[in-house]
Design a protein around this motif. Structure first.
Motif, PDB file in Angstrom:
ATOM      1  N   VAL A   5       2.430  -0.636   4.039  1.00 34.00           N
ATOM      2  CA  VAL A   5       2.495  -0.662   2.590  1.00 34.00           C
ATOM      3  C   VAL A   5       2.039  -2.035   2.114  1.00 34.00           C
ATOM      4  O   VAL A   5       2.249  -3.038   2.792  1.00 34.00           O
ATOM      5  CB  VAL A   5       3.932  -0.354   2.096  1.00 34.00           C
ATOM      6  N   VAL A  19       1.628  -1.832  -3.966  1.00 38.16           N
ATOM      7  CA  VAL A  19       2.930  -1.209  -4.197  1.00 38.16           C
ATOM      8  C   VAL A  19       3.980  -2.240  -4.596  1.00 38.16           C
ATOM      9  O   VAL A  19       4.658  -2.100  -5.618  1.00 38.16           O
ATOM     10  CB  VAL A  19       3.379  -0.430  -2.947  1.00 38.16           C
ATOM     11  N   GLN A 219      -3.087   6.604  -7.107  1.00 39.90           N
ATOM     12  CA  GLN A 219      -1.637   6.665  -7.011  1.00 39.90           C
ATOM     13  C   GLN A 219      -1.254   7.180  -5.625  1.00 39.90           C
ATOM     14  O   GLN A 219      -2.110   7.414  -4.769  1.00 39.90           O
ATOM     15  CB  GLN A 219      -1.069   7.548  -8.117  1.00 39.90           C
ATOM     16  N   ALA A 220       0.046   7.334  -5.406  1.00 40.49           N
ATOM     17  CA  ALA A 220       0.525   7.830  -4.120  1.00 40.49           C
ATOM     18  C   ALA A 220      -0.041   9.214  -3.837  1.00 40.49           C
ATOM     19  O   ALA A 220      -0.246  10.020  -4.751  1.00 40.49           O
ATOM     20  CB  ALA A 220       2.058   7.876  -4.112  1.00 40.49           C
ATOM     21  N   ALA A 246      -0.769   2.064   2.297  1.00 39.16           N
ATOM     22  CA  ALA A 246      -0.710   2.448   0.888  1.00 39.16           C
ATOM     23  C   ALA A 246      -1.211   1.323  -0.003  1.00 39.16           C
ATOM     24  O   ALA A 246      -0.470   0.389  -0.316  1.00 39.16           O
ATOM     25  CB  ALA A 246       0.718   2.816   0.504  1.00 39.16           C
ATOM     26  N   GLU A 247      -2.497   1.396  -0.396  1.00 33.03           N
ATOM     27  CA  GLU A 247      -3.016   0.488  -1.425  1.00 33.03           C
ATOM     28  C   GLU A 247      -3.139   1.318  -2.696  1.00 33.03           C
ATOM     29  O   GLU A 247      -4.170   1.926  -2.977  1.00 33.03           O
ATOM     30  CB  GLU A 247      -4.366  -0.106  -1.030  1.00 33.03           C
ATOM     31  N   PRO A 250       1.781   1.070  -8.314  1.00 32.43           N
ATOM     32  CA  PRO A 250       3.222   1.315  -8.181  1.00 32.43           C
ATOM     33  C   PRO A 250       3.739   2.207  -9.302  1.00 32.43           C
ATOM     34  O   PRO A 250       4.562   1.794 -10.137  1.00 32.43           O
ATOM     35  CB  PRO A 250       3.818  -0.097  -8.261  1.00 32.43           C
ATOM     36  N   ALA A 254       7.524   1.254  -8.189  1.00 39.01           N
ATOM     37  CA  ALA A 254       7.173   0.890  -6.818  1.00 39.01           C
ATOM     38  C   ALA A 254       7.936   1.700  -5.776  1.00 39.01           C
ATOM     39  O   ALA A 254       7.356   2.164  -4.791  1.00 39.01           O
ATOM     40  CB  ALA A 254       7.419  -0.613  -6.604  1.00 39.01           C
ATOM     41  N   ASP A 255       9.220   1.882  -5.981  1.00 38.08           N
ATOM     42  CA  ASP A 255      10.011   2.596  -4.975  1.00 38.08           C
ATOM     43  C   ASP A 255       9.623   4.069  -4.885  1.00 38.08           C
ATOM     44  O   ASP A 255       9.551   4.634  -3.787  1.00 38.08           O
ATOM     45  CB  ASP A 255      11.507   2.453  -5.275  1.00 38.08           C
ATOM     46  N   ALA A 257       6.660   5.292  -5.631  1.00 39.65           N
ATOM     47  CA  ALA A 257       5.332   5.306  -5.010  1.00 39.65           C
ATOM     48  C   ALA A 257       5.439   5.129  -3.502  1.00 39.65           C
ATOM     49  O   ALA A 257       4.759   5.816  -2.728  1.00 39.65           O
ATOM     50  CB  ALA A 257       4.455   4.216  -5.608  1.00 39.65           C
ATOM     51  N   ALA A 258       6.296   4.213  -3.061  1.00 40.10           N
ATOM     52  CA  ALA A 258       6.479   3.971  -1.633  1.00 40.10           C
ATOM     53  C   ALA A 258       7.062   5.205  -0.942  1.00 40.10           C
ATOM     54  O   ALA A 258       6.588   5.612   0.127  1.00 40.10           O
ATOM     55  CB  ALA A 258       7.377   2.759  -1.414  1.00 40.10           C
ATOM     56  N   THR A 261       4.500   8.067  -0.793  1.00 39.97           N
ATOM     57  CA  THR A 261       3.466   7.755   0.190  1.00 39.97           C
ATOM     58  C   THR A 261       3.953   8.016   1.608  1.00 39.97           C
ATOM     59  O   THR A 261       3.287   8.691   2.397  1.00 39.97           O
ATOM     60  CB  THR A 261       3.030   6.290   0.057  1.00 39.97           C
TER      61      THR A 261
END
Length: 270
Positions: A5, A19, A219-220, A246-247, A250, A254-255, A257-258, A261
């Motif tokens: 990430v 992210v 996006q994710a 993951a580029e 967010p 952010a969370d 998206a993470a 992903t």
């Protein structure tokens, strides 16, 4: 395949597709908390953070460094390897080599993306390609001395007019006999440029060294219209064993998206 990430600490890229933008201790903790294998670092330069500080965070959180970005050379310092100014080209190559050395101390490759620049009326295409090949050759040799590859990223047509397709970039590296340089397959750029992303990955397989896992809207994965199933199937087919990183923006935060992903990576990679 290993998961990563992005963690960005470049103020000029605060609105960019990364992210986490937190201070490094918080960013590492969040990456580990979500369950990623590694972080991909985007820092202001090779002297922005001591390597020892990053090593300590790695040990604390059990994370590898997937790669280090060099985009600050462009967004912060306005440097390009194909600039019309010889002085700026020299400064760009110096920045790149220092980032390679910094990444090498972390056991990580450096990525060339935006700093590749583009051809123009002042720097015609053939000259720009000669400049790019020469810089990539030097970068590959410097990275080899650090025990890592160097990563070159084809971008979409709105960001560069040098290489927009994986196959063309791979053929260029082979024809120019550029050693120890691998390609970054960024799925966002590929969703704009490639006719068939999965087939493009197969064609460039011998040179493939890094993947940016992003949906069509940056996006994710799962928040746009890219179908990741044939893409992951192609990566398994070519026995890709590098990072999928993951580029992405967010969004919605952010969370989320993470989490989205990582869920998409794990669901498809086995």
């Amino acid at each position: 395949m290993k998961t990563a990430v992005t963690l960005c600490r470049v103020p000029e890229s605060a609105a960019g597709p990364f992210v986490f933008h937190d201070p490094l201790p918080e960013g590492f903790a969040k990456a580990a908390g979500h369950g990623f294998d590694a972080v991909e670092l985007f820092l202001e330069g090779p002297d922005a953070v001591p390597a020892d500080e990053i090593h300590a965070l790695q040990q604390q959180h059990g994370l590898a460094i997937a790669a280090v970005g060099t985009g600050a050379g462009m967004v912060k310092h306005g440097l390009s390897l194909t600039d019309a100014s010889p002085e700026k080209r020299k400064a760009a190559l110096d920045f790149l080599l220092r980032m390679i050395g910094f990444g090498g101390r972390l056991g990580a490759p450096a990525i060339l993306g935006s700093m590749q620049g583009k051809w123009s009326a002042d720097v015609p295409r053939e000259k720009a390609l000669d400049l790019l090949a020469g810089s990539l050759r030097i970068a590959g040799e410097a990275a080899a001395a650090c025990g890592v590859p160097f990563i070159y990223e084809p971008l979409n047509r709105y960001e560069t007019n040098l290489f927009n397709h994986l196959a063309a970039a791979a053929e260029f590296l082979d024809r120019r006999e550029v050693a120890n340089v691998v390609l970054l397959a960024d799925l966002f750029h590929m969703s704009i440029e490639e006719r068939d992303i999965a087939e493009a990955l197969r064609e460039a397989a011998p040179r493939l060294g890094h993947v940016h896992w992003a949906d069509s809207n940056r996006q994710a994965m799962g928040f746009g219209h890219t179908d990741p199933v044939p893409i992951m199937a192609a990566l398994r087919e070519i026995s890709y064993s590098g990072y999928i990183s993951a580029e992405i923006f967010p969004l919605p935060d952010a969370d989320t998206a993470a989490s989205q992903t990582l869920e998409s990576m794990i669901a498809l990679r086995s």
